[in-house]
Motif scaffolding. Structure first.
Motif, PDB file in Angstrom:
ATOM      1  N   HIS A   1      -9.444   0.039   1.844  1.00 45.43           N
ATOM      2  CA  HIS A   1      -8.568   1.063   2.984  1.00 45.43           C
ATOM      3  C   HIS A   1      -7.420   1.456   2.306  1.00 45.43           C
ATOM      4  O   HIS A   1      -7.115   2.632   2.103  1.00 45.43           O
ATOM      5  N   ALA A   2      -6.647   0.527   1.515  1.00 50.96           N
ATOM      6  CA  ALA A   2      -5.409   0.853   0.735  1.00 50.96           C
ATOM      7  C   ALA A   2      -5.757   1.663  -0.482  1.00 50.96           C
ATOM      8  O   ALA A   2      -5.261   2.763  -0.599  1.00 50.96           O
TER       9      ALA A   2
ATOM     10  N   ALA B   1       0.823  -1.294   0.025  1.00 49.61           N
ATOM     11  CA  ALA B   1       0.074   0.075   0.191  1.00 49.61           C
ATOM     12  C   ALA B   1       0.941   1.257   0.119  1.00 49.61           C
ATOM     13  O   ALA B   1       2.280   1.406   0.139  1.00 49.61           O
TER      14      ALA B   1
ATOM     15  N   ILE C   1      -8.912   9.608   4.318  1.00 52.04           N
ATOM     16  CA  ILE C   1      -9.076   8.071   3.697  1.00 52.04           C
ATOM     17  C   ILE C   1     -10.438   7.640   3.941  1.00 52.04           C
ATOM     18  O   ILE C   1     -11.001   7.126   2.995  1.00 52.04           O
TER      19      ILE C   1
ATOM     20  N   ALA D   1      -6.352  10.564   8.257  1.00 50.43           N
ATOM     21  CA  ALA D   1      -7.386   9.523   8.415  1.00 50.43           C
ATOM     22  C   ALA D   1      -8.688   9.769   7.886  1.00 50.43           C
ATOM     23  O   ALA D   1      -9.324   8.911   7.352  1.00 50.43           O
TER      24      ALA D   1
ATOM     25  N   GLY E   1      -6.534   5.230   0.480  1.00 57.42           N
ATOM     26  CA  GLY E   1      -5.468   6.224   0.749  1.00 57.42           C
ATOM     27  C   GLY E   1      -4.946   6.481  -0.424  1.00 57.42           C
ATOM     28  O   GLY E   1      -4.555   7.718  -0.588  1.00 57.42           O
TER      29      GLY E   1
ATOM     30  N   SER F   1      -5.255   6.083  11.121  1.00 59.15           N
ATOM     31  CA  SER F   1      -5.738   5.312  10.010  1.00 59.15           C
ATOM     32  C   SER F   1      -6.328   4.008  10.258  1.00 59.15           C
ATOM     33  O   SER F   1      -7.064   3.478   9.539  1.00 59.15           O
TER      34      SER F   1
ATOM     35  N   TRP G   1       1.533   6.800   2.323  1.00 64.04           N
ATOM     36  CA  TRP G   1       0.897   7.786   2.689  1.00 64.04           C
ATOM     37  C   TRP G   1      -0.353   7.403   3.968  1.00 64.04           C
ATOM     38  O   TRP G   1      -0.802   8.204   4.922  1.00 64.04           O
ATOM     39  N   LEU G   2      -0.424   6.052   3.759  1.00 60.78           N
ATOM     40  CA  LEU G   2      -1.593   5.637   4.601  1.00 60.78           C
ATOM     41  C   LEU G   2      -0.683   5.651   6.311  1.00 60.78           C
ATOM     42  O   LEU G   2      -1.712   5.707   7.199  1.00 60.78           O
TER      43      LEU G   2
END
Length: 292
Positions: A252-253, A214, A279, A276, A256, A223, A217-218
């Motif tokens: 989630h990835a 991923a 996201i 977060a 992000g 997050s 930046w996540l």
């Protein structure tokens, strides 16, 4: 059941719950969230928002008044409950998320204990991981392995294993992330989602799945709280723990990467900084793309 060949858009799309014409907020899945604290109230907001953005029909939040106020300010559709009331009678839900941002909160700890005793599907994060590991290791397993998802990052995995007398270091985990995720899965009879640039989902019995690398930046505060909410929404909709873990980590990835910039997928850090909340905000677009 998800297979390794399905960890892409088509495989996730096949599993992701879709509302039907006769659905209502209850049939789409009601999620209970025990998260946040006076010290970390934002975790409550982010977990609830992740669940709402991922498609939960309703979210019920249990926590301290300060966190309740912030949750309602951010997500006014949420139903909030006091700790004391929830301990006496748990709200009616299909699944739970517990532990994100919970810190030194006896009232919430009591609710979490009642949740585990109830046996409903559950995502266990952060502040509840060590107690959950101890309880399940000792045989308190009201929730079956295929319905409970533990979501540690590397340090939390080390501490959860230490809680059940497996002394490992962060270096040990880095050297064999999949092996240590499987160790926690086997010894607690739980499904484990080990967070990181390449997320791993491991189930008792040896099955495991590795997600694509991923965007870095996540790696921002909160997050994981969003991720727990997404996984909880999927459990509430009827997915099992491995399916919910893989689908939540994938979405989630993707969210992000979308928030950071359309070309930000992968390990090279292209794109720009995100939070977060960014996201969570990108999740509906990711899920809508699955429909196409």
């Amino acid at each position: 059941m998800v297979t390794s060949s399905e960890i892409d858009a088509s495989g996730v799309a096949a599993l992701w719950p879709r509302p039907l014409p006769d659905d209502d907020k209850y049939t789409r899945g009601v999620l209970g969230v025990v998260a946040g604290s006076d010290a970390y109230p934002g975790a409550a907001v982010l977990s609830v928002t992740g669940a709402s953005r991922a498609g939960a029909g309703m979210v019920r939040y249990v926590g301290p008044r300060r966190a309740q106020d912030l949750v309602l300010a951010a997500r006014p559709e949420t139903v909030v409950h006091e700790d004391a009331d929830a301990v006496d009678r748990l709200p009616r839900v299909h699944a739970w998320v517990v532990g994100s941002g919970v810190s030194d909160a006896p009232g919430q700890d009591a609710v979490i204990g009642a949740v585990w005793a109830g046996g409903l599907p559950c995502v266990v994060d952060a502040g509840a991981l060590e107690d959950c590991a101890r309880a399940r290791h000792s045989g308190a397993r009201a929730t079956p392995a295929e319905k409970i998802l533990l979501t540690p990052h590397e340090g939390e995995l080390v501490r959860a294993l230490a809680a059940i007398r497996h002394d490992v270091t962060a270096d040990d985990v880095r050297a064999d992330r999949a092996g240590h995720a499987r160790l926690l899965a086997e010894t607690t009879r739980s499904t484990v989602l080990l967070k990181g640039s390449r997320t791993i989902v491991a189930a008792p019995g040896g099955a495991s799945w590795e997600l694509p690398v991923a965007t870095p930046w996540l790696a921002v505060a909160g997050s994981g709280d969003v991720l727990a909410g997404v996984a909880g929404a999927l459990l509430a909709a009827g997915l099992d723990a491995a399916e919910a873990g893989v689908c939540a980590a994938w979405a989630h990835a993707q969210a992000g990467a979308l928030a950071a910039g359309d070309d930000a997928s992968g390990p090279d850090g292209r794109g720009g900084p995100i939070t977060a909340s960014d996201i969570a905000s990108a999740l509906p677009r990711v899920i809508a793309a699955l429909r196409r």
